[in-house]
Design a protein around this motif. Structure first.
Motif, PDB file in Angstrom:
ATOM      1  N   CYS A 149       4.306  10.930   1.100  1.00 19.88           N
ATOM      2  CA  CYS A 149       3.898   9.550   0.805  1.00 19.88           C
ATOM      3  C   CYS A 149       4.584   8.579   1.749  1.00 19.88           C
ATOM      4  O   CYS A 149       5.713   8.807   2.171  1.00 19.88           O
ATOM      5  CB  CYS A 149       4.278   9.175  -0.619  1.00 19.88           C
ATOM      6  SG  CYS A 149       3.206   9.885  -1.840  1.00 19.88           S
ATOM      7  N   LYS A 150       3.893   7.490   2.038  1.00 19.23           N
ATOM      8  CA  LYS A 150       4.464   6.376   2.789  1.00 19.23           C
ATOM      9  C   LYS A 150       4.074   5.080   2.105  1.00 19.23           C
ATOM     10  O   LYS A 150       3.007   4.993   1.494  1.00 19.23           O
ATOM     11  CB  LYS A 150       3.952   6.350   4.237  1.00 19.23           C
ATOM     12  CG  LYS A 150       4.534   7.401   5.130  1.00 19.23           C
ATOM     13  CD  LYS A 150       4.132   7.166   6.573  1.00 19.23           C
ATOM     14  CE  LYS A 150       4.815   8.170   7.482  1.00 19.23           C
ATOM     15  NZ  LYS A 150       4.522   7.921   8.886  1.00 19.23           N
ATOM     16  N   VAL A 151       4.923   4.075   2.229  1.00 17.84           N
ATOM     17  CA  VAL A 151       4.630   2.732   1.735  1.00 17.84           C
ATOM     18  C   VAL A 151       4.568   1.830   2.957  1.00 17.84           C
ATOM     19  O   VAL A 151       5.459   1.872   3.807  1.00 17.84           O
ATOM     20  CB  VAL A 151       5.708   2.266   0.738  1.00 17.84           C
ATOM     21  CG1 VAL A 151       5.428   0.867   0.251  1.00 17.84           C
ATOM     22  CG2 VAL A 151       5.782   3.235  -0.439  1.00 17.84           C
ATOM     23  N   THR A 182       0.834  -1.199   0.000  1.00 18.27           N
ATOM     24  CA  THR A 182       0.000   0.000   0.000  1.00 18.27           C
ATOM     25  C   THR A 182       0.866   1.246   0.000  1.00 18.27           C
ATOM     26  O   THR A 182       1.870   1.313   0.715  1.00 18.27           O
ATOM     27  CB  THR A 182      -0.901   0.025   1.263  1.00 18.27           C
ATOM     28  OG1 THR A 182      -1.683  -1.164   1.274  1.00 18.27           O
ATOM     29  CG2 THR A 182      -1.809   1.229   1.271  1.00 18.27           C
ATOM     30  N   MET A 183       0.456   2.224  -0.790  1.00 12.72           N
ATOM     31  CA  MET A 183       1.068   3.551  -0.759  1.00 12.72           C
ATOM     32  C   MET A 183       0.008   4.517  -0.257  1.00 12.72           C
ATOM     33  O   MET A 183      -1.137   4.499  -0.722  1.00 12.72           O
ATOM     34  CB  MET A 183       1.541   3.986  -2.138  1.00 12.72           C
ATOM     35  CG  MET A 183       2.201   5.353  -2.134  1.00 12.72           C
ATOM     36  SD  MET A 183       2.766   5.770  -3.800  1.00 12.72           S
ATOM     37  CE  MET A 183       3.716   7.222  -3.460  1.00 12.72           C
ATOM     38  N   LEU A 184       0.381   5.335   0.708  1.00 15.34           N
ATOM     39  CA  LEU A 184      -0.543   6.300   1.302  1.00 15.34           C
ATOM     40  C   LEU A 184      -0.052   7.710   0.981  1.00 15.34           C
ATOM     41  O   LEU A 184       1.117   8.028   1.207  1.00 15.34           O
ATOM     42  CB  LEU A 184      -0.599   6.121   2.820  1.00 15.34           C
ATOM     43  CG  LEU A 184      -1.112   4.757   3.277  1.00 15.34           C
ATOM     44  CD1 LEU A 184      -0.572   4.408   4.648  1.00 15.34           C
ATOM     45  CD2 LEU A 184      -2.617   4.763   3.281  1.00 15.34           C
ATOM     46  N   LEU A 185      -0.955   8.544   0.490  1.00 13.72           N
ATOM     47  CA  LEU A 185      -0.656   9.949   0.243  1.00 13.72           C
ATOM     48  C   LEU A 185      -1.326  10.748   1.349  1.00 13.72           C
ATOM     49  O   LEU A 185      -2.551  10.690   1.504  1.00 13.72           O
ATOM     50  CB  LEU A 185      -1.184  10.381  -1.127  1.00 13.72           C
ATOM     51  CG  LEU A 185      -1.049  11.859  -1.444  1.00 13.72           C
ATOM     52  CD1 LEU A 185       0.425  12.253  -1.554  1.00 13.72           C
ATOM     53  CD2 LEU A 185      -1.779  12.194  -2.728  1.00 13.72           C
ATOM     54  N   GLU A 228      -0.296  15.588   8.800  1.00 14.88           N
ATOM     55  CA  GLU A 228       0.126  14.364   9.491  1.00 14.88           C
ATOM     56  C   GLU A 228      -0.920  13.254   9.517  1.00 14.88           C
ATOM     57  O   GLU A 228      -0.606  12.099   9.384  1.00 14.88           O
ATOM     58  CB  GLU A 228       0.545  14.681  10.941  1.00 14.88           C
ATOM     59  CG  GLU A 228       1.878  15.388  11.053  1.00 14.88           C
ATOM     60  CD  GLU A 228       3.036  14.532  10.537  1.00 14.88           C
ATOM     61  OE1 GLU A 228       3.050  13.312  10.759  1.00 14.88           O
ATOM     62  OE2 GLU A 228       3.920  15.103   9.894  1.00 14.88           O
ATOM     63  N   ASN A 229      -2.179  13.608   9.731  1.00 15.80           N
ATOM     64  CA  ASN A 229      -3.187  12.578   9.990  1.00 15.80           C
ATOM     65  C   ASN A 229      -4.296  12.483   8.944  1.00 15.80           C
ATOM     66  O   ASN A 229      -5.274  11.772   9.168  1.00 15.80           O
ATOM     67  CB  ASN A 229      -3.836  12.826  11.361  1.00 15.80           C
ATOM     68  CG  ASN A 229      -2.799  12.746  12.464  1.00 15.80           C
ATOM     69  OD1 ASN A 229      -1.977  11.842  12.469  1.00 15.80           O
ATOM     70  ND2 ASN A 229      -2.834  13.696  13.379  1.00 15.80           N
ATOM     71  N   ILE A 230      -4.188  13.186   7.849  1.00 17.80           N
ATOM     72  CA  ILE A 230      -5.251  13.165   6.850  1.00 17.80           C
ATOM     73  C   ILE A 230      -4.764  12.416   5.616  1.00 17.80           C
ATOM     74  O   ILE A 230      -3.837  12.843   4.938  1.00 17.80           O
ATOM     75  CB  ILE A 230      -5.672  14.603   6.470  1.00 17.80           C
ATOM     76  CG1 ILE A 230      -6.154  15.358   7.711  1.00 17.80           C
ATOM     77  CG2 ILE A 230      -6.745  14.568   5.393  1.00 17.80           C
ATOM     78  CD1 ILE A 230      -6.386  16.831   7.485  1.00 17.80           C
ATOM     79  N   VAL A 231      -5.391  11.281   5.334  1.00 20.00           N
ATOM     80  CA  VAL A 231      -5.030  10.488   4.154  1.00 20.00           C
ATOM     81  C   VAL A 231      -5.828  11.022   2.968  1.00 20.00           C
ATOM     82  O   VAL A 231      -7.056  11.006   2.979  1.00 20.00           O
ATOM     83  CB  VAL A 231      -5.333   8.985   4.364  1.00 20.00           C
ATOM     84  CG1 VAL A 231      -5.024   8.202   3.106  1.00 20.00           C
ATOM     85  CG2 VAL A 231      -4.543   8.441   5.538  1.00 20.00           C
ATOM     86  N   LEU A 232      -5.113  11.520   1.948  1.00 24.09           N
ATOM     87  CA  LEU A 232      -5.772  11.974   0.724  1.00 24.09           C
ATOM     88  C   LEU A 232      -6.147  10.799  -0.167  1.00 24.09           C
ATOM     89  O   LEU A 232      -7.203  10.780  -0.774  1.00 24.09           O
ATOM     90  CB  LEU A 232      -4.848  12.892  -0.079  1.00 24.09           C
ATOM     91  CG  LEU A 232      -4.848  14.369   0.263  1.00 24.09           C
ATOM     92  CD1 LEU A 232      -3.908  15.127  -0.653  1.00 24.09           C
ATOM     93  CD2 LEU A 232      -6.229  14.965   0.178  1.00 24.09           C
TER      94      LEU A 232
END
Length: 180
Positions: A158-160, A116-119, A123-127
């Motif tokens: 981004c985070k993976v 999973t990649m998260l945009l 800090e706490n809001i996932v687009l």
């Protein structure tokens, strides 16, 4: 006899003078030439000289830092007044507006879990969250792209979920945005 002469020639007197109508047509034409045409030329020159600045920020070649933070190699084109890359690897929005954000992650090894990649916005809001399969294939990609309204001061990153161990970090894993 006079009546038949009137009917033969219609009801238009022979001595009619059309010069008033001709003068009105000439005045209208002169008005168009002297006012409207220069106005159109000025508008064209003003619009032509204002070439829009298109901001494009594109990140490639991710490398892993501590706590699965990703260090990206950024290429920012005409973005000095729209976005900037902060020292914390977060892309800071400098001007509110519509931005088209896109991303792609390519997995290169067979893994047991989903990747999973998260945009994130701040800090706490996932687009956006993209999840790829754990199928038996050696490679798989996930990608997305869509417009977002972003406000001045917001920061994107981004985070993976599983780090970059299973991710192709060359040209097939990237993310970025451009100002619409």
């Amino acid at each position: 006899m006079e009546t038949s002469n009137f009917l033969q020639n219609g009801n238009i007197p022979k001595d009619t003078n059309n010069s008033g109508c001709n003068r009105m047509n000439l005045c209208t034409l002169a008005l168009l030439i002297l006012v409207v045409v220069p106005l159109l030329i000025v508008c064209f020159l003003c619009l032509h000289s204002q070439s829009p600045e298109i901001c494009w920020a594109h990140a490639t070649s991710p490398s892993e830092h501590r706590d699965h933070d990703i260090i990206w190699k950024w290429n920012l084109t005409d973005c000095s007044s729209f976005v900037r890359n902060g020292s914390d690897q977060k892309l800071e929005i400098l001007q509110s507006g519509m931005y088209f954000i896109y991303a792609q992650v390519t997995r290169i090894k067979k893994i047991e879990s989903y990747f999973t990649m998260l945009l994130y916005k701040d800090e706490n809001i996932v687009l956006n969250q993209m999840t790829g399969t754990n199928t038996g294939e050696n490679t798989a990609s996930i990608n997305f792209g869509r417009p977002y309204f972003l406000s001045k001061g917001e920061k994107l990153f981004c985070k993976v979920n599983d780090g970059l161990e299973h991710i192709l970090t060359e040209n097939l894993t990237y993310w970025g945005l451009y100002k619409m």
